[in-house]
Design an enzyme around this catalytic site. Structure first.
Site, short mmCIF file in Angstrom:
data_model
loop_
_atom_site.label_atom_id
_atom_site.label_comp_id
_atom_site.label_asym_id
_atom_site.label_seq_id
_atom_site.Cartn_x
_atom_site.Cartn_y
_atom_site.Cartn_z
N LYS A 289 0.29 8.51 5.11
CA LYS A 289 0.12 8.50 6.56
C LYS A 289 1.40 8.92 7.27
CE LYS A 289 -4.18 7.22 6.87
NZ LYS A 289 -5.21 8.10 7.48
N TYR B 29 0.86 -1.19 0.00
CA TYR B 29 0.00 0.00 0.00
C TYR B 29 0.90 1.24 0.00
CZ TYR B 29 -3.45 -3.45 1.49
OH TYR B 29 -4.26 -4.56 1.56
#
Length: 256
Positions: free
Chosen positions: A171, A164
């Site tokens: 993030k 991912y």
């Protein structure tokens, strides 16, 4: 939606209104738990959602039965004008903001060398740019209330999730934005982050999948959204914590 005029125990005598929280992605999953947990704590709510209208209405109904005022805002946070509109809705409907929780997120899988520029930008727009815009647009309200911001970053902010890549980088960047913003908005506004581990498994996971996750957690159980809500309550209430991240993963990040 309106409710009683009972005061929050943390309110100063000269601020009779209840505190107000804006929760993005507040209709589903962890965002839903956070929104309801804050309603239980006495917050009136602005709940953002994108496609989960029915779930957002359920959150509003539950919070209203607790005596809270709730305003729902549908918006696509990948669009700058929509993120700005969410922020402005807070001022228009409540005229104050005590807590901003950036929980909305997109979670796209892919190989780093196969991700297109458009796919990369779409993830960054929701996971990183929208929280920046919401903080920028609500800073005056947060300063007036000496409020706080909590960014939900998850373990991808701390670990290189190669499956991912855009999500993981977004993030990590949001965690650093947390620290930059904490410095910039101090002393009036505190800014912190929470990195949940496996507190909600994907719907398609089998029991065997769940057991594999459980085996990696030193505390021996899969987490619960209420574990994250507890961290939100702590960060919202402790007035001497800023620029920090609380990891809520049962020790999974310890490895081994």
């Amino acid at each position: 939606m309106s409710g009683s005029s009972a005061k929050s125990p943390r309110e100063a005598p000269h601020r009779p209104a209840r505190p107000v929280a804006l929760v993005t992605g507040g209709g589903v999953r962890v965002g839903r738990a956070i929104a309801l947990g804050l309603a239980e704590e006495g917050y009136d709510l602005v709940v953002h959602y994108h496609t989960s209208a029915a779930s957002a209405r359920e959150v509003a109904d539950v919070a209203s039965r607790l005596g809270r005022r709730v305003h729902l805002v549908r918006a696509n946070l990948s669009l700058t004008r929509e993120a700005v509109r969410v922020a402005r809705a807070v001022d228009e409907h409540f005229g104050r903001l005590d807590l901003l929780v950036n929980s909305a997120s997109t979670f796209a899988a892919g190989d780093l060398l196969a991700v297109t520029a458009d796919e990369w930008d779409a993830v960054m727009a929701v996971n990183l740019r929208a929280p920046f815009l919401l903080v920028r647009e609500t800073a005056a309200l947060l300063r007036a209330s000496r409020g706080s911001v909590i960014n939900i970053v998850d373990l991808a902010a701390l670990q290189p999730w190669t499956g991912y890549p855009a999500h993981s980088v977004s993030k990590a960047a949001l965690l650093h934005l947390t620290r930059v913003t904490a410095r910039r908005l101090a002393p009036e506004v505190r800014v912190n982050a929470i990195a949940p581990g496996a507190v909600l498994l994907p719907a398609h996971f089998s029991e065997a999948d769940a057991e594999r996750v459980r085996e990696r957690v030193p505390l021996g159980r899969i987490g619960d959204p209420e574990d994250v809500v507890g961290a939100v309550r702590f960060l919202a209430g402790d007035e001497y914590v800023t620029g920090e991240v609380i990891v809520v993963d049962g020790g999974a990040g310890l490895g081994g």
